[in-house]
Design a protein around this motif. Structure first.
Motif, PDB file in Angstrom:
ATOM      1  N   ALA A 101       7.481   6.199   8.939  1.00 30.50           N
ATOM      2  CA  ALA A 101       7.868   5.160   7.991  1.00 30.50           C
ATOM      3  C   ALA A 101       8.798   4.143   8.625  1.00 30.50           C
ATOM      4  O   ALA A 101       8.675   2.934   8.395  1.00 30.50           O
ATOM      5  CB  ALA A 101       8.533   5.799   6.768  1.00 30.50           C
ATOM      6  N   ALA A 102       9.738   4.623   9.433  1.00 31.62           N
ATOM      7  CA  ALA A 102      10.650   3.702  10.113  1.00 31.62           C
ATOM      8  C   ALA A 102       9.886   2.773  11.044  1.00 31.62           C
ATOM      9  O   ALA A 102      10.157   1.563  11.103  1.00 31.62           O
ATOM     10  CB  ALA A 102      11.708   4.491  10.872  1.00 31.62           C
ATOM     11  N   VAL A 129       4.676  -1.430   2.607  1.00 32.06           N
ATOM     12  CA  VAL A 129       4.156  -0.063   2.659  1.00 32.06           C
ATOM     13  C   VAL A 129       5.224   0.941   2.251  1.00 32.06           C
ATOM     14  O   VAL A 129       6.411   0.766   2.555  1.00 32.06           O
ATOM     15  CB  VAL A 129       3.619   0.265   4.086  1.00 32.06           C
ATOM     16  CG1 VAL A 129       4.716   0.154   5.127  1.00 32.06           C
ATOM     17  CG2 VAL A 129       2.962   1.637   4.130  1.00 32.06           C
ATOM     18  N   THR A 130       4.791   1.948   1.533  1.00 31.07           N
ATOM     19  CA  THR A 130       5.555   3.174   1.320  1.00 31.07           C
ATOM     20  C   THR A 130       4.731   4.325   1.869  1.00 31.07           C
ATOM     21  O   THR A 130       3.513   4.371   1.662  1.00 31.07           O
ATOM     22  CB  THR A 130       5.842   3.405  -0.166  1.00 31.07           C
ATOM     23  OG1 THR A 130       6.612   2.319  -0.671  1.00 31.07           O
ATOM     24  CG2 THR A 130       6.615   4.702  -0.373  1.00 31.07           C
ATOM     25  N   VAL A 190       0.837  -1.192   0.000  1.00 30.90           N
ATOM     26  CA  VAL A 190       0.000   0.000   0.000  1.00 30.90           C
ATOM     27  C   VAL A 190       0.875   1.245   0.000  1.00 30.90           C
ATOM     28  O   VAL A 190       1.928   1.279   0.647  1.00 30.90           O
ATOM     29  CB  VAL A 190      -0.947  -0.012   1.230  1.00 30.90           C
ATOM     30  CG1 VAL A 190      -0.154  -0.062   2.532  1.00 30.90           C
ATOM     31  CG2 VAL A 190      -1.892   1.180   1.225  1.00 30.90           C
ATOM     32  N   GLY A 191       0.464   2.241  -0.754  1.00 28.45           N
ATOM     33  CA  GLY A 191       1.035   3.575  -0.648  1.00 28.45           C
ATOM     34  C   GLY A 191       0.191   4.358   0.339  1.00 28.45           C
ATOM     35  O   GLY A 191      -0.936   4.754   0.011  1.00 28.45           O
ATOM     36  N   LEU A 192       0.694   4.553   1.543  1.00 31.05           N
ATOM     37  CA  LEU A 192      -0.086   5.136   2.640  1.00 31.05           C
ATOM     38  C   LEU A 192       0.155   6.634   2.713  1.00 31.05           C
ATOM     39  O   LEU A 192       1.236   7.082   3.124  1.00 31.05           O
ATOM     40  CB  LEU A 192       0.295   4.461   3.961  1.00 31.05           C
ATOM     41  CG  LEU A 192      -0.320   5.038   5.236  1.00 31.05           C
ATOM     42  CD1 LEU A 192      -1.832   5.049   5.173  1.00 31.05           C
ATOM     43  CD2 LEU A 192       0.169   4.250   6.450  1.00 31.05           C
ATOM     44  N   THR A 193      -0.846   7.417   2.302  1.00 31.51           N
ATOM     45  CA  THR A 193      -0.769   8.867   2.417  1.00 31.51           C
ATOM     46  C   THR A 193      -1.185   9.291   3.816  1.00 31.51           C
ATOM     47  O   THR A 193      -2.316   9.018   4.245  1.00 31.51           O
ATOM     48  CB  THR A 193      -1.674   9.552   1.375  1.00 31.51           C
ATOM     49  OG1 THR A 193      -1.201   9.241   0.066  1.00 31.51           O
ATOM     50  CG2 THR A 193      -1.656  11.070   1.555  1.00 31.51           C
ATOM     51  N   LEU A 194      -0.288   9.943   4.545  1.00 28.41           N
ATOM     52  CA  LEU A 194      -0.605  10.426   5.882  1.00 28.41           C
ATOM     53  C   LEU A 194      -1.570  11.601   5.762  1.00 28.41           C
ATOM     54  O   LEU A 194      -1.222  12.657   5.230  1.00 28.41           O
ATOM     55  CB  LEU A 194       0.670  10.857   6.607  1.00 28.41           C
ATOM     56  CG  LEU A 194       1.769   9.800   6.727  1.00 28.41           C
ATOM     57  CD1 LEU A 194       2.948  10.358   7.513  1.00 28.41           C
ATOM     58  CD2 LEU A 194       1.251   8.518   7.366  1.00 28.41           C
ATOM     59  N   LEU A 209       6.834   1.833  10.735  1.00 31.32           N
ATOM     60  CA  LEU A 209       6.000   0.935   9.937  1.00 31.32           C
ATOM     61  C   LEU A 209       6.819  -0.096   9.167  1.00 31.32           C
ATOM     62  O   LEU A 209       6.251  -1.034   8.601  1.00 31.32           O
ATOM     63  CB  LEU A 209       5.172   1.745   8.927  1.00 31.32           C
ATOM     64  CG  LEU A 209       4.080   2.657   9.477  1.00 31.32           C
ATOM     65  CD1 LEU A 209       3.439   3.436   8.333  1.00 31.32           C
ATOM     66  CD2 LEU A 209       3.022   1.861  10.236  1.00 31.32           C
ATOM     67  N   GLY A 210       8.139   0.093   9.101  1.00 32.09           N
ATOM     68  CA  GLY A 210       8.957  -0.763   8.250  1.00 32.09           C
ATOM     69  C   GLY A 210       8.769  -0.454   6.776  1.00 32.09           C
ATOM     70  O   GLY A 210       8.856  -1.357   5.930  1.00 32.09           O
ATOM     71  N   ALA A 211       8.554   0.816   6.460  1.00 30.51           N
ATOM     72  CA  ALA A 211       8.269   1.224   5.087  1.00 30.51           C
ATOM     73  C   ALA A 211       9.523   1.197   4.226  1.00 30.51           C
ATOM     74  O   ALA A 211      10.649   1.324   4.721  1.00 30.51           O
ATOM     75  CB  ALA A 211       7.661   2.624   5.064  1.00 30.51           C
ATOM     76  N   HIS A 212       9.312   1.057   2.926  1.00 31.08           N
ATOM     77  CA  HIS A 212      10.417   1.016   1.970  1.00 31.08           C
ATOM     78  C   HIS A 212      11.000   2.405   1.715  1.00 31.08           C
ATOM     79  O   HIS A 212      12.186   2.531   1.407  1.00 31.08           O
ATOM     80  CB  HIS A 212       9.945   0.428   0.646  1.00 31.08           C
ATOM     81  CG  HIS A 212       9.424  -0.959   0.762  1.00 31.08           C
ATOM     82  ND1 HIS A 212      10.243  -2.046   0.984  1.00 31.08           N
ATOM     83  CD2 HIS A 212       8.163  -1.450   0.706  1.00 31.08           C
ATOM     84  CE1 HIS A 212       9.512  -3.136   1.046  1.00 31.08           C
ATOM     85  NE2 HIS A 212       8.243  -2.808   0.891  1.00 31.08           N
ATOM     86  N   ALA A 213      10.159   3.462   1.793  1.00 28.96           N
ATOM     87  CA  ALA A 213      10.612   4.811   1.467  1.00 28.96           C
ATOM     88  C   ALA A 213       9.558   5.802   1.918  1.00 28.96           C
ATOM     89  O   ALA A 213       8.428   5.430   2.255  1.00 28.96           O
ATOM     90  CB  ALA A 213      10.862   4.949  -0.043  1.00 28.96           C
ATOM     91  N   VAL A 214       9.942   7.066   1.923  1.00 28.29           N
ATOM     92  CA  VAL A 214       9.013   8.183   2.117  1.00 28.29           C
ATOM     93  C   VAL A 214       9.024   9.015   0.847  1.00 28.29           C
ATOM     94  O   VAL A 214      10.070   9.449   0.379  1.00 28.29           O
ATOM     95  CB  VAL A 214       9.401   9.060   3.317  1.00 28.29           C
ATOM     96  CG1 VAL A 214       8.570  10.333   3.358  1.00 28.29           C
ATOM     97  CG2 VAL A 214       9.225   8.290   4.617  1.00 28.29           C
ATOM     98  N   HIS A 215       7.835   9.241   0.310  1.00 28.19           N
ATOM     99  CA  HIS A 215       7.655  10.019  -0.917  1.00 28.19           C
ATOM    100  C   HIS A 215       7.401  11.483  -0.578  1.00 28.19           C
ATOM    101  O   HIS A 215       6.783  11.809   0.438  1.00 28.19           O
ATOM    102  CB  HIS A 215       6.468   9.424  -1.685  1.00 28.19           C
ATOM    103  CG  HIS A 215       5.671  10.419  -2.471  1.00 28.19           C
ATOM    104  ND1 HIS A 215       4.706  11.232  -1.906  1.00 28.19           N
ATOM    105  CD2 HIS A 215       5.681  10.727  -3.786  1.00 28.19           C
ATOM    106  CE1 HIS A 215       4.165  11.995  -2.842  1.00 28.19           C
ATOM    107  NE2 HIS A 215       4.744  11.708  -3.978  1.00 28.19           N
ATOM    108  N   CYS A 216       7.889  12.383  -1.436  1.00 29.95           N
ATOM    109  CA  CYS A 216       7.557  13.803  -1.307  1.00 29.95           C
ATOM    110  C   CYS A 216       7.704  14.465  -2.666  1.00 29.95           C
ATOM    111  O   CYS A 216       8.098  13.834  -3.642  1.00 29.95           O
ATOM    112  CB  CYS A 216       8.440  14.500  -0.273  1.00 29.95           C
ATOM    113  SG  CYS A 216      10.163  14.730  -0.794  1.00 29.95           S
TER     114      CYS A 216
END
Length: 293
Positions: free
Chosen positions: A108-109, A66-67, A32-36, A111-118
């Motif tokens: 993100a850390a 998740v990202t 999932v791409g999770l938008t905060l 959650l164990g996410a792969h990256a943070v998008h911006c």
């Protein structure tokens, strides 16, 4: 097949986050791409750490990667879409966006996410390019420190109409910033169709060393409008073939369907998007195998 498909929660804003995650897992998405945002893991509401732990547990239960995405329209300012940006003339306003991105990296850390998008934001009126680029590099510096500390890369997205609009602009930022290890790239396949001189498949191959996140949807040349698959002009088999080879270069992130203006039909589009992409992903033989005819 090495493509790991996800769907963006910014296209499921009419669903509770837990319902959205369960929907995607049930359909067979990998992540999932999770938008905060205020409806999905609000980054500004109380008890963020506890809420993040619950989401992390749910993601693990469902087997979803998740990202973290940060394109919420009004999360900082209820009157200005995507405001304030990293380019805002007011230093305090820019700092608010920087703080949000640092918080996103920390979430993100956890959650164990792969990256943070911006993304960069639109250059304000009466702002020279040199000033805009300086603001961007300065505003991102604390975010990159946080990304380095947590091991979660920052993946900036070239966005049509923004200061950082295309792949050449990403490389300009990379060099201005001293090519920091935590700075990576979000590649949006539709944006490649919209404005890049190369084909979307060639953009994937050219961007491979810096890719940390991929978004995908259909689009038409010269028109920045995210479209359901089949409604635009993209020839998807070559794109998916290029994405499928990214695993050979070490890319382990997601390819996330990005339909932020289609939440009214989100559950059905999540299903049909997965069917569309799966039907066009090329079959690849294991190394050393030969086809039988």
């Amino acid at each position: 097949m090495t493509i790991r498909l996800g769907y963006g929660t910014n296209g499921l804003t009419d669903l509770r986050l837990d319902d959205a995650l369960a929907l995607l897992a049930g359909l067979g998405y990998d992540g999932v791409g999770l938008t905060l945002d205020h409806m999905h893991l609000d980054p500004l509401a109380p008890d963020l750490a506890a809420r993040t732990r619950r989401v992390a547990q749910r993601l693990e239960q469902l087997g979803l990667g998740v990202t973290v995405e940060t394109g919420a329209r009004y999360v900082l300012d209820p009157r200005r879409k995507h405001g304030p940006s990293l380019l805002d003339p007011d230093p305090e306003a820019r700092a608010a966006r920087t703080r949000l991105l640092v918080r996103a990296v920390e979430v993100a850390a956890d959650l164990g996410a792969h990256a943070v998008h911006c993304f960069s934001g639109i250059t304000p009126p009466h702002t020279t390019p040199d000033t805009a680029w300086q603001r961007l590099t300065d505003a991102l510096a604390p975010v990159l420190v946080a990304a380095d500390r947590t091991g979660v890369p920052l993946a900036i997205e070239p966005e049509p109409g923004h200061l950082l609009a295309d792949l050449s602009d990403f490389h300009h930022l990379r060099l201005l910033s001293g090519d920091p290890e935590p700075l990576g790239l979000t590649l949006d396949i539709g944006h490649c169709q919209c404005l890049e001189p190369s084909s979307p498949a060639d953009c994937v191959r050219d961007a491979a060393p810096w890719l940390r996140h991929v978004q995908i949807e259909d689009m038409r040349r010269g028109i920045h409008e995210h479209l359901p698959f089949g409604d635009g002009e993209i020839d998807f088999p070559p794109v998916l073939d290029a994405l499928d080879t990214l695993g050979d270069t070490g890319y382990s992130g997601l390819t996330v369907v990005e339909l932020p203006r289609h939440s009214h039909a989100g559950p059905e589009l999540a299903r049909s998007s997965l069917d569309f992409l799966r039907s066009r992903i090329p079959s690849r033989l294991p190394k050393g195998a030969t086809s039988c005819r």
